[in-house]
Design a protein around this motif. Structure first.
Motif, PDB file in Angstrom:
ATOM      1  N   THR A  47       0.855  -1.182   0.000  1.00 18.31           N
ATOM      2  CA  THR A  47       0.000   0.000   0.000  1.00 18.31           C
ATOM      3  C   THR A  47       0.889   1.229   0.000  1.00 18.31           C
ATOM      4  OG1 THR A  47      -0.116   0.250   2.411  1.00 18.31           O
ATOM      5  CG2 THR A  47      -1.721  -1.234   1.381  1.00 18.31           C
ATOM      6  N   TYR A  48       0.314   2.326  -0.433  1.00 18.93           N
ATOM      7  CA  TYR A  48       1.062   3.575  -0.416  1.00 18.93           C
ATOM      8  C   TYR A  48       1.380   3.984   1.024  1.00 18.93           C
ATOM      9  CZ  TYR A  48       2.525   8.226  -1.942  1.00 18.93           C
ATOM     10  OH  TYR A  48       3.250   9.355  -2.209  1.00 18.93           O
ATOM     11  N   ALA A  49       0.457   3.669   1.945  1.00 22.03           N
ATOM     12  CA  ALA A  49       0.713   3.966   3.359  1.00 22.03           C
ATOM     13  C   ALA A  49       1.924   3.201   3.863  1.00 22.03           C
ATOM     14  CB  ALA A  49      -0.517   3.616   4.189  1.00 22.03           C
ATOM     15  N   GLN A  50       2.070   1.938   3.456  1.00 20.13           N
ATOM     16  CA  GLN A  50       3.227   1.143   3.871  1.00 20.13           C
ATOM     17  C   GLN A  50       4.510   1.732   3.306  1.00 20.13           C
ATOM     18  OE1 GLN A  50       3.626  -2.768   2.025  1.00 20.13           O
ATOM     19  NE2 GLN A  50       5.823  -2.477   2.280  1.00 20.13           N
ATOM     20  N   VAL A  51       4.469   2.163   2.036  1.00 19.98           N
ATOM     21  CA  VAL A  51       5.649   2.758   1.424  1.00 19.98           C
ATOM     22  C   VAL A  51       6.081   4.002   2.203  1.00 19.98           C
ATOM     23  CG1 VAL A  51       6.567   3.842  -0.657  1.00 19.98           C
ATOM     24  CG2 VAL A  51       5.103   1.838  -0.854  1.00 19.98           C
ATOM     25  N   LEU A  52       5.100   4.820   2.598  1.00 22.19           N
ATOM     26  CA  LEU A  52       5.423   6.045   3.328  1.00 22.19           C
ATOM     27  C   LEU A  52       5.968   5.761   4.712  1.00 22.19           C
ATOM     28  CD1 LEU A  52       2.426   8.441   2.510  1.00 22.19           C
ATOM     29  CD2 LEU A  52       4.680   8.344   1.432  1.00 22.19           C
ATOM     30  N   SER A  53       5.332   4.829   5.432  1.00 16.67           N
ATOM     31  CA  SER A  53       5.650   4.660   6.852  1.00 16.67           C
ATOM     32  C   SER A  53       6.794   3.688   7.105  1.00 16.67           C
ATOM     33  CB  SER A  53       4.406   4.182   7.616  1.00 16.67           C
ATOM     34  OG  SER A  53       3.956   2.946   7.119  1.00 16.67           O
ATOM     35  N   ASN A  54       7.036   2.740   6.200  1.00 22.27           N
ATOM     36  CA  ASN A  54       8.063   1.718   6.445  1.00 22.27           C
ATOM     37  C   ASN A  54       9.195   1.750   5.425  1.00 22.27           C
ATOM     38  OD1 ASN A  54       6.576   0.775   8.627  1.00 22.27           O
ATOM     39  ND2 ASN A  54       5.463  -0.711   7.402  1.00 22.27           N
ATOM     40  N   THR A  55       8.851   1.556   4.155  1.00 24.33           N
ATOM     41  CA  THR A  55       9.881   1.387   3.135  1.00 24.33           C
ATOM     42  C   THR A  55      10.741   2.634   2.983  1.00 24.33           C
ATOM     43  OG1 THR A  55       8.431  -0.146   1.961  1.00 24.33           O
ATOM     44  CG2 THR A  55      10.294   0.751   0.733  1.00 24.33           C
ATOM     45  N   LEU A  56      10.104   3.805   2.932  1.00 20.83           N
ATOM     46  CA  LEU A  56      10.872   5.039   2.745  1.00 20.83           C
ATOM     47  C   LEU A  56      11.849   5.264   3.890  1.00 20.83           C
ATOM     48  CD1 LEU A  56      11.332   7.571   1.046  1.00 20.83           C
ATOM     49  CD2 LEU A  56       9.468   8.669   2.312  1.00 20.83           C
ATOM     50  N   LYS A  57      11.411   4.980   5.104  1.00 19.89           N
ATOM     51  CA  LYS A  57      12.275   5.175   6.273  1.00 19.89           C
ATOM     52  C   LYS A  57      13.514   4.282   6.209  1.00 19.89           C
ATOM     53  CE  LYS A  57      12.172   5.083  11.334  1.00 19.89           C
ATOM     54  NZ  LYS A  57      11.327   4.878  12.525  1.00 19.89           N
ATOM     55  N   LEU A 110       7.516   6.040  -5.975  1.00 15.77           N
ATOM     56  CA  LEU A 110       6.940   5.246  -4.900  1.00 15.77           C
ATOM     57  C   LEU A 110       5.540   4.821  -5.309  1.00 15.77           C
ATOM     58  CD1 LEU A 110       7.968   7.493  -1.866  1.00 15.77           C
ATOM     59  CD2 LEU A 110       9.306   5.710  -3.005  1.00 15.77           C
ATOM     60  N   VAL A 111       5.295   3.518  -5.318  1.00 10.89           N
ATOM     61  CA  VAL A 111       4.029   2.977  -5.811  1.00 10.89           C
ATOM     62  C   VAL A 111       3.416   2.052  -4.770  1.00 10.89           C
ATOM     63  CG1 VAL A 111       2.980   1.443  -7.535  1.00 10.89           C
ATOM     64  CG2 VAL A 111       4.653   3.152  -8.242  1.00 10.89           C
ATOM     65  N   GLY A 112       2.135   2.244  -4.494  1.00 14.04           N
ATOM     66  CA  GLY A 112       1.369   1.310  -3.671  1.00 14.04           C
ATOM     67  C   GLY A 112       0.394   0.552  -4.553  1.00 14.04           C
ATOM     68  N   LEU A 113       0.277  -0.752  -4.319  1.00 10.23           N
ATOM     69  CA  LEU A 113      -0.608  -1.564  -5.155  1.00 10.23           C
ATOM     70  C   LEU A 113      -2.078  -1.376  -4.820  1.00 10.23           C
ATOM     71  CD1 LEU A 113       1.194  -5.029  -5.423  1.00 10.23           C
ATOM     72  CD2 LEU A 113       1.206  -3.119  -7.023  1.00 10.23           C
ATOM     73  N   ASP A 114      -2.382  -0.653  -3.755  1.00  6.61           N
ATOM     74  CA  ASP A 114      -3.771  -0.568  -3.322  1.00  6.61           C
ATOM     75  C   ASP A 114      -4.633   0.273  -4.247  1.00  6.61           C
ATOM     76  OD1 ASP A 114      -2.100   1.471  -2.460  1.00  6.61           O
ATOM     77  OD2 ASP A 114      -3.320   1.953  -0.721  1.00  6.61           O
ATOM     78  N   ASN A 115      -4.028   1.213  -4.992  1.00  2.64           N
ATOM     79  CA  ASN A 115      -4.825   2.045  -5.887  1.00  2.64           C
ATOM     80  C   ASN A 115      -3.989   2.435  -7.102  1.00  2.64           C
ATOM     81  OD1 ASN A 115      -6.610   3.741  -7.137  1.00  2.64           O
ATOM     82  ND2 ASN A 115      -7.028   5.001  -5.338  1.00  2.64           N
ATOM     83  N   PRO A 116      -3.819   1.517  -8.051  1.00  2.00           N
ATOM     84  CA  PRO A 116      -2.937   1.774  -9.188  1.00  2.00           C
ATOM     85  C   PRO A 116      -3.408   2.882 -10.102  1.00  2.00           C
ATOM     86  CG  PRO A 116      -4.209  -0.228  -9.530  1.00  2.00           C
ATOM     87  CD  PRO A 116      -4.452   0.198  -8.113  1.00  2.00           C
ATOM     88  N   ASN A 117      -4.692   3.248 -10.023  1.00  2.00           N
ATOM     89  CA  ASN A 117      -5.200   4.295 -10.908  1.00  2.00           C
ATOM     90  C   ASN A 117      -5.016   5.697 -10.329  1.00  2.00           C
ATOM     91  OD1 ASN A 117      -6.172   2.551 -12.958  1.00  2.00           O
ATOM     92  ND2 ASN A 117      -7.878   2.001 -11.640  1.00  2.00           N
ATOM     93  N   SER A 118      -4.536   5.768  -9.089  1.00  2.00           N
ATOM     94  CA  SER A 118      -4.291   7.084  -8.507  1.00  2.00           C
ATOM     95  C   SER A 118      -3.009   7.657  -9.098  1.00  2.00           C
ATOM     96  CB  SER A 118      -4.156   6.974  -6.985  1.00  2.00           C
ATOM     97  OG  SER A 118      -2.935   6.348  -6.649  1.00  2.00           O
ATOM     98  N   SER A 119      -2.721   8.888  -8.739  1.00  2.00           N
ATOM     99  CA  SER A 119      -1.556   9.550  -9.319  1.00  2.00           C
ATOM    100  C   SER A 119      -0.251   8.921  -8.867  1.00  2.00           C
ATOM    101  CB  SER A 119      -1.560  11.037  -8.942  1.00  2.00           C
ATOM    102  OG  SER A 119      -1.599  11.195  -7.547  1.00  2.00           O
ATOM    103  N   ASN A 120      -0.303   8.110  -7.792  1.00  2.00           N
ATOM    104  CA  ASN A 120       0.924   7.436  -7.375  1.00  2.00           C
ATOM    105  C   ASN A 120       1.014   6.030  -7.944  1.00  2.00           C
ATOM    106  OD1 ASN A 120      -1.163   6.577  -5.240  1.00  2.00           O
ATOM    107  ND2 ASN A 120       0.531   5.184  -4.855  1.00  2.00           N
ATOM    108  N   GLY A 121       0.058   5.640  -8.764  1.00  2.00           N
ATOM    109  CA  GLY A 121       0.037   4.278  -9.252  1.00  2.00           C
ATOM    110  C   GLY A 121       1.034   4.043 -10.357  1.00  2.00           C
ATOM    111  N   GLY A 122       1.186   2.781 -10.727  1.00  2.00           N
ATOM    112  CA  GLY A 122       2.193   2.394 -11.704  1.00  2.00           C
ATOM    113  C   GLY A 122       1.775   2.572 -13.141  1.00  2.00           C
ATOM    114  N   ARG A 123       0.481   2.553 -13.471  1.00  2.00           N
ATOM    115  CA  ARG A 123       0.051   2.609 -14.856  1.00  2.00           C
ATOM    116  C   ARG A 123       0.506   3.905 -15.519  1.00  2.00           C
ATOM    117  NH1 ARG A 123      -6.105   0.116 -14.802  1.00  2.00           N
ATOM    118  NH2 ARG A 123      -5.504  -2.037 -14.412  1.00  2.00           N
ATOM    119  N   GLY A 124       0.958   3.788 -16.766  1.00  2.00           N
ATOM    120  CA  GLY A 124       1.403   4.954 -17.499  1.00  2.00           C
ATOM    121  C   GLY A 124       2.892   5.187 -17.385  1.00  2.00           C
TER     122      GLY A 124
END
Length: 498
Positions: A47-57, A110-124
């Motif tokens: 999830t994008y929340a996980q990327v922000l709170s865990n992976t980025l740190k 930074l990409v979270g799989l929870d919402n790929p169509n959002s602006s942080n998603g991978g598509r495009g």
């Protein structure tokens, strides 16, 4: 060194705690930056929340280990790099909110799989490679559709035959639940196609020069569950429960649904410049896109001496959603479950009405008090402005009846009077472990849920059957009569039906 020397472009690293997962990801990141300037890569999380709170740190800390510093060699979440004279990537992102921008123009999105169509998603994206931390938490289908499909950069010719071009690295400890099976299936891929896939399993025994000398003894004392210790520390894969109490439960029952517009509106770091943690005040029910904020909540509690556990639910149309789990362990008590966990998380919920289900022992008066556990919990919630309806009466149902109803509903066979069940896998990770590892056994009185793990000191109690019980209570109370009235004509269906 083994991982670095492997020539296959797709790597699966099943590494236990203390093995060096963050370090190897940072090293690979630096090699991708060095060898593919101005390229675009993806750093993916569940999830994008996980990327922000865990992976980025952990990524920032590991980069600093290599002498690479934020706001000197790279910037995060801003267009400041251009003003600092950084080169631009070949494909400039639409915005910089979720971008790590290195001085030579290489960027990681930074990409979270929870919402790929959002602006942080991978598509495009046209990416040149993928790094994934905690890969066993990733949904493989979403990963393939929304991230792997982007690994197709059009400017590959300028980088020659670089081993980092279009590479994929997936790092994780061994999975605890079924959804991570794809990750360990990488071992078979590596055996069949070793030129394309590399799989490596290791523990911190390989890294003893960089961890404390008593690391394994120290960590064994830290894990009260042998199952979790074996998986996280020793890479011993948990057995799959073939004859569990929820045999119809599959990965299809799990979902993620975060409000990434809200998550992108919060800062990437706190006021001190440190990455946010899961305990940050921003991570509350505002981040959940699956809860109808104008509707009441259904909560279910299991109380005990060692743990007090809760799940939060809503019935939406013909789907029963398990939205969130909470628990506190001794010496914390029931009060803490509500005051420190449930009430702060749902403080912004608009309809402050609760339908309260629980084990029937909650209606018994406690020692030296005129109030029951249920009365105490109700009073706490009402004192915080909630309207509470206690829903549990009578005797506990039989396990056989629970087994039949729950597994009929989990079969998803389209029975109109019974809703589908869906569980938020990012908000209920321990519930899923509890459900998937709940065993069924017969002591001559019919099928029962095996409650013995609740008595074992080495079992982490959030992974015993407490949370699974909170899953059972409201579903049985609300749908048993509909099940019996509509589907059971002469006698209960035989257990073999399931």
């Amino acid at each position: 060194m083994v991982a670095i020397m492997a020539k296959a472009k797709v790597k699966f690293l099943e590494w236990g705690r203390g093995t060096g997962k963050s370090t190897i990801l940072a090293y690979f990141m630096l090699m991708m930056v060095k060898h593919l300037p101005r390229a675009t890569f993806i750093l993916v999380g569940n999830t994008y929340a996980q990327v922000l709170s865990n992976t980025l740190k952990s990524t920032k800390a590991a980069l600093e280990f290599f002498g690479i510093y934020e706001d000197v060699d790279y910037v995060v979440g801003s267009s400041q790099g251009k003003r600092m004279g950084f080169k631009m990537p070949y494909e400039k992102p639409n915005h910089w909110k979720n971008i790590i921008h290195f001085s030579n123009g290489t960027v990681f999105q930074l990409v979270g799989l929870d919402n790929p169509n959002s602006s942080n998603g991978g598509r495009g994206i046209n990416s040149s490679g993928i790094l994934a931390d905690e890969a066993a938490l990733l949904d493989n289908e979403k990963l393939s559709i929304n991230v792997k499909n982007t690994n197709r950069a059009s400017k590959t010719g300028i980088y020659g035959d670089s081993p980092w071009l279009l590479s994929e690295t997936y790092v994780s400890s061994t999975p605890l639940t079924k959804k991570g099976k794809w990750f360990i299936d990488g071992e078979e891929l590596a055996k069949k196609q070793p030129d394309k896939y590399f799989f490596h399993s290791a523990t911190a025994h390989w890294n003893l020069d960089n961890v404390r000398s008593d690391y394994f003894e120290y960590m064994r004392d830290s894990y009260s569950s042998e199952l979790i210790y074996n998986a996280e520390m020793l890479n011993i894969r948990p057995k799959e429960i073939a004859d569990g109490f929820y045999p119809q439960l599959t990965e299809d029952h799990y979902y993620t649904n975060k409000d990434n517009d809200y998550l992108e509106s919060i800062p990437l770091c706190d006021i001190n410049g440190d990455p946010l943690t899961n305990d940050d005040k921003h991570f509350n029910s505002k981040q959940d896109a699956d809860v109808i904020k104008s509707e009441p909540l259904i909560i279910s509690v299991d109380w005990g001496a060692n743990i007090n556990a809760m799940t939060v639910h809503q019935l939406q149309d013909n789907t029963w959603y398990v939205l969130k789990e909470f628990f506190v362990k001794s010496p914390k008590i029931l009060d803490h479950l509500f005051i420190e966990e449930f009430l702060p998380y749902y403080s912004s919920h608009q309809n402050k009405t609760v339908y309260f289900y629980y084990d029937r022992t909650g209606n018994n008066r406690t020692a030296n008090s005129k109030m029951t556990f249920a009365d105490q919990a109700k009073e706490i919630m009402e004192n915080h402005g909630w309207t509470v309806h206690n829903m549990t009466t009578g005797l506990n149902p039989s396990y056989v009846d629970k087994f039949r109803l729950l597994n009929i509903m989990l079969k998803d066979d389209g029975r109109k009077q019974l809703p589908k069940i869906r569980i938020n896998k990012t908000n209920c990770p321990n519930l899923i472990v509890s459900l998937e590892h709940a065993e069924a056994y017969d002591r001559g009185r019919g099928i029962e849920k095996d409650k013995r793990p609740e008595q074992r000191k080495k079992v982490e109690q959030e992974h015993a059957t407490h949370l699974s019980d909170t899953f059972d209570y409201p579903i049985f109370e609300m749908f048993w009569d509909k099940y019996v009235g509509n589907y059971v004509k002469t006698e209960d269906l035989p257990i073999s039906t399931f």
